[in-house]
Scaffold this motif. Sequence first.
Motif, PDB file in Angstrom:
ATOM      1  N   SER A  40       1.994 -37.958  26.166  1.00 37.24           N
ATOM      2  CA  SER A  40       0.751 -37.483  26.788  1.00 37.24           C
ATOM      3  C   SER A  40       1.030 -37.007  28.208  1.00 37.24           C
ATOM      4  CB  SER A  40      -0.297 -38.601  26.830  1.00 37.24           C
ATOM      5  OG  SER A  40      -0.941 -38.744  25.595  1.00 37.24           O
ATOM      6  N   GLY A  41       0.376 -35.901  28.590  1.00 36.99           N
ATOM      7  CA  GLY A  41       0.562 -35.347  29.928  1.00 36.99           C
ATOM      8  C   GLY A  41       1.605 -34.254  29.984  1.00 36.99           C
ATOM      9  N   LYS A  42       2.411 -34.114  28.945  1.00 35.94           N
ATOM     10  CA  LYS A  42       3.415 -33.060  28.912  1.00 35.94           C
ATOM     11  C   LYS A  42       2.726 -31.702  28.921  1.00 35.94           C
ATOM     12  CE  LYS A  42       7.383 -30.934  28.085  1.00 35.94           C
ATOM     13  NZ  LYS A  42       8.465 -30.858  29.098  1.00 35.94           N
ATOM     14  N   GLN A  43       3.212 -30.768  29.758  1.00 37.38           N
ATOM     15  CA  GLN A  43       2.618 -29.441  29.848  1.00 37.38           C
ATOM     16  C   GLN A  43       3.566 -28.377  29.317  1.00 37.38           C
ATOM     17  OE1 GLN A  43       1.301 -28.624  33.875  1.00 37.38           O
ATOM     18  NE2 GLN A  43      -0.701 -29.544  33.503  1.00 37.38           N
ATOM     19  N   PHE A  44       2.974 -27.420  28.633  1.00 42.12           N
ATOM     20  CA  PHE A  44       3.723 -26.265  28.135  1.00 42.12           C
ATOM     21  C   PHE A  44       3.122 -25.012  28.762  1.00 42.12           C
ATOM     22  CE2 PHE A  44       3.951 -29.535  24.865  1.00 42.12           C
ATOM     23  CZ  PHE A  44       5.319 -29.617  24.642  1.00 42.12           C
ATOM     24  N   ARG A  45       3.985 -24.151  29.254  1.00 43.01           N
ATOM     25  CA  ARG A  45       3.533 -22.940  29.945  1.00 43.01           C
ATOM     26  C   ARG A  45       3.593 -21.736  29.020  1.00 43.01           C
ATOM     27  NH1 ARG A  45       7.209 -19.735  34.160  1.00 43.01           N
ATOM     28  NH2 ARG A  45       5.725 -18.153  34.901  1.00 43.01           N
ATOM     29  N   LEU A  46       2.457 -21.034  28.941  1.00 44.92           N
ATOM     30  CA  LEU A  46       2.404 -19.783  28.184  1.00 44.92           C
ATOM     31  C   LEU A  46       2.309 -18.653  29.219  1.00 44.92           C
ATOM     32  CD1 LEU A  46      -0.089 -20.733  25.328  1.00 44.92           C
ATOM     33  CD2 LEU A  46       2.399 -20.950  25.385  1.00 44.92           C
ATOM     34  N   LYS A  47       3.412 -17.991  29.456  1.00 47.09           N
ATOM     35  CA  LYS A  47       3.486 -16.980  30.516  1.00 47.09           C
ATOM     36  C   LYS A  47       2.585 -15.781  30.188  1.00 47.09           C
ATOM     37  CE  LYS A  47       6.838 -14.296  33.195  1.00 47.09           C
ATOM     38  NZ  LYS A  47       6.298 -14.758  34.479  1.00 47.09           N
ATOM     39  N   GLY A  48       1.814 -15.361  31.188  1.00 44.75           N
ATOM     40  CA  GLY A  48       0.983 -14.173  31.043  1.00 44.75           C
ATOM     41  C   GLY A  48      -0.252 -14.358  30.183  1.00 44.75           C
ATOM     42  N   LYS A  49      -0.617 -15.615  29.910  1.00 48.39           N
ATOM     43  CA  LYS A  49      -1.801 -15.874  29.086  1.00 48.39           C
ATOM     44  C   LYS A  49      -2.962 -16.427  29.908  1.00 48.39           C
ATOM     45  CE  LYS A  49      -0.489 -14.712  24.926  1.00 48.39           C
ATOM     46  NZ  LYS A  49      -1.242 -13.672  24.160  1.00 48.39           N
ATOM     47  N   GLY A  50      -2.846 -16.293  31.228  1.00 48.07           N
ATOM     48  CA  GLY A  50      -3.913 -16.795  32.086  1.00 48.07           C
ATOM     49  C   GLY A  50      -4.952 -15.727  32.390  1.00 48.07           C
ATOM     50  N   MET A  51      -5.585 -15.827  33.569  1.00 50.57           N
ATOM     51  CA  MET A  51      -6.666 -14.922  33.972  1.00 50.57           C
ATOM     52  C   MET A  51      -6.128 -13.580  34.440  1.00 50.57           C
ATOM     53  SD  MET A  51      -9.657 -16.279  33.564  1.00 50.57           S
ATOM     54  CE  MET A  51     -10.697 -15.286  34.626  1.00 50.57           C
ATOM     55  N   SER A  52      -6.983 -12.577  34.346  1.00 50.99           N
ATOM     56  CA  SER A  52      -6.683 -11.293  34.973  1.00 50.99           C
ATOM     57  C   SER A  52      -6.638 -11.490  36.481  1.00 50.99           C
ATOM     58  CB  SER A  52      -7.755 -10.264  34.622  1.00 50.99           C
ATOM     59  OG  SER A  52      -7.902 -10.125  33.229  1.00 50.99           O
ATOM     60  N   VAL A  53      -5.861 -10.662  37.155  1.00 53.01           N
ATOM     61  CA  VAL A  53      -5.773 -10.710  38.605  1.00 53.01           C
ATOM     62  C   VAL A  53      -6.510  -9.493  39.148  1.00 53.01           C
ATOM     63  CG1 VAL A  53      -4.236 -10.688  40.605  1.00 53.01           C
ATOM     64  CG2 VAL A  53      -3.575 -11.931  38.530  1.00 53.01           C
ATOM     65  N   LEU A  54      -7.410  -9.723  40.094  1.00 52.08           N
ATOM     66  CA  LEU A  54      -8.264  -8.667  40.629  1.00 52.08           C
ATOM     67  C   LEU A  54      -7.420  -7.523  41.186  1.00 52.08           C
ATOM     68  CD1 LEU A  54     -11.289  -8.058  41.141  1.00 52.08           C
ATOM     69  CD2 LEU A  54     -10.983  -9.011  43.425  1.00 52.08           C
ATOM     70  N   ARG A  55      -7.762  -6.308  40.747  1.00 55.09           N
ATOM     71  CA  ARG A  55      -7.098  -5.070  41.187  1.00 55.09           C
ATOM     72  C   ARG A  55      -5.594  -5.094  40.911  1.00 55.09           C
ATOM     73  NH1 ARG A  55     -10.054  -6.682  45.635  1.00 55.09           N
ATOM     74  NH2 ARG A  55     -12.117  -5.733  45.833  1.00 55.09           N
ATOM     75  N   SER A  56      -5.197  -5.696  39.805  1.00 55.47           N
ATOM     76  CA  SER A  56      -3.783  -5.769  39.449  1.00 55.47           C
ATOM     77  C   SER A  56      -3.649  -5.798  37.929  1.00 55.47           C
ATOM     78  CB  SER A  56      -3.139  -7.029  40.052  1.00 55.47           C
ATOM     79  OG  SER A  56      -1.832  -7.218  39.555  1.00 55.47           O
ATOM     80  N   PRO A  57      -2.598  -5.184  37.393  1.00 51.25           N
ATOM     81  CA  PRO A  57      -2.401  -5.236  35.941  1.00 51.25           C
ATOM     82  C   PRO A  57      -1.817  -6.570  35.463  1.00 51.25           C
ATOM     83  CG  PRO A  57      -0.640  -3.973  36.964  1.00 51.25           C
ATOM     84  CD  PRO A  57      -1.605  -4.319  38.058  1.00 51.25           C
ATOM     85  N   SER A  58      -1.379  -7.413  36.381  1.00 53.17           N
ATOM     86  CA  SER A  58      -0.728  -8.663  35.996  1.00 53.17           C
ATOM     87  C   SER A  58      -1.760  -9.725  35.632  1.00 53.17           C
ATOM     88  CB  SER A  58       0.170  -9.172  37.129  1.00 53.17           C
ATOM     89  OG  SER A  58      -0.605  -9.446  38.276  1.00 53.17           O
ATOM     90  N   ARG A  59      -1.265 -10.809  35.020  1.00 53.79           N
ATOM     91  CA  ARG A  59      -2.105 -11.943  34.651  1.00 53.79           C
ATOM     92  C   ARG A  59      -1.431 -13.236  35.067  1.00 53.79           C
ATOM     93  NH1 ARG A  59      -3.897 -11.626  28.431  1.00 53.79           N
ATOM     94  NH2 ARG A  59      -4.596 -13.742  29.016  1.00 53.79           N
ATOM     95  N   GLY A  60      -2.246 -14.279  35.196  1.00 56.21           N
ATOM     96  CA  GLY A  60      -1.696 -15.602  35.466  1.00 56.21           C
ATOM     97  C   GLY A  60      -1.139 -16.215  34.191  1.00 56.21           C
ATOM     98  N   ASP A  61      -0.820 -17.503  34.251  1.00 55.03           N
ATOM     99  CA  ASP A  61      -0.247 -18.210  33.104  1.00 55.03           C
ATOM    100  C   ASP A  61      -1.254 -19.219  32.553  1.00 55.03           C
ATOM    101  OD1 ASP A  61       2.124 -16.824  33.590  1.00 55.03           O
ATOM    102  OD2 ASP A  61       2.842 -18.389  34.960  1.00 55.03           O
ATOM    103  N   MET A  62      -0.966 -19.675  31.352  1.00 58.11           N
ATOM    104  CA  MET A  62      -1.783 -20.715  30.736  1.00 58.11           C
ATOM    105  C   MET A  62      -0.937 -21.968  30.583  1.00 58.11           C
ATOM    106  SD  MET A  62      -3.793 -20.617  27.096  1.00 58.11           S
ATOM    107  CE  MET A  62      -4.535 -22.100  26.391  1.00 58.11           C
TER     108      MET A  62
END
Length: 375
Positions: free
Chosen positions: A301-323
């Motif tokens: 429990s508590g282990k985190q897995f990162r999904l790159k580029g599956k987060g929120m849109s970034v204002l005025r940018s084509p990139s995204r955050g992570d999930m």
Amino acid sequence: MAKRDYYDVLGVSRGASKDELKRAYRKLAMQFHPDRNPGDAEAEHKFKELNEAYDVLKDDDKKAAYDRFGHAAFENGGGPRPGGAGFAGGFADIFEEMFGEFMGGARRGAGPGRGSDLRYNMTISLEDAFRGRQTEIRIPTSASCEVCDGTGAEKGSKPIPCPTCHGAGKVRAQQGFFTIERTCPACGGVGQVIENPCKACTGSGRQRKDKTLSVNIPAGVEDGTRIRLAGEGEAGMRGAPPGDLYLFLSIEPHPIFHREGPDIHCRVPVAMVTAALGGQIEVPTIEGSRARVAVPAGTQSGKQFRLKGKGMSVLRSPSRGDMYVEVAVETPMNLTKRQRELLEEFQAEAGDDTTSPQSHSFFDKVKELWDDLRD
């Protein structure tokens, strides 16, 4: 009697900035003002001398001429007149800056008042913040009167210059060495008066009405984002410019996702067997799709897995955050008799340290602590 150097009069160096010149002038002008020194001829002379010096040095062109040619630059009638233009351009400016609003004086360029700014609060979903949204809002506001086209005057007539201030919107009164400027009481600073007011708006040039606006909310906005819609506020008086509309955004809490800047966090329950043996789980994403996450054997429990580029849109940018997917190992409930027997067999077979290293490490530390306390 030879004129003193203007810089010496103000007590500043030749490299003094405009702010330094103004501060020096203001201090000395207050000190030697005739109202503070009644009957003092020397103070009156110094006051006139200060005005003359400041009138030259505050003006870039005059200052350049003085720095090059000295007092000769203003001989033959070319220089400032003590107590005349020098005062109007010197002490009067600073007096208006210091006391203009207190005296109710109109600022330069008085005219019909600009319309008020408006605020509109809007709540959107996290999905709207991710994708962006085109929507319509309806706001109560003041709009330009359609009957008189915002002039405030009846059709066929028009405002005339105010006879009191002659269209300036402000009046001046001379009191000794002071020139006090204030809003014209006849026209309220507008500079015009209306002889035949429009009956629809009673001369204001605007009417109350609801206005529908199309608003584009860009992808990537955050909670508290402010969007300015220029010119969509209240209409100004008698054709003056309108104010602006400010849209303040709030993002409602999401039942699954938690946002931290451009990243999204999601806590996912994982069956005890899957966490122990390993496997795959499916998790939702903010765009509405599913993503597969491989869970290694022995995941805690508590282990985190990162999904790159599956987060929120970034204002005025084509990139995204992570999930970030956080595992919450779920303990089974409502066991059948057979399931309980299997778990008891597993416990007897596993022992107390090989399959639960975190528990073993924790209780070893507790034992050491208790031993230290006994000693």
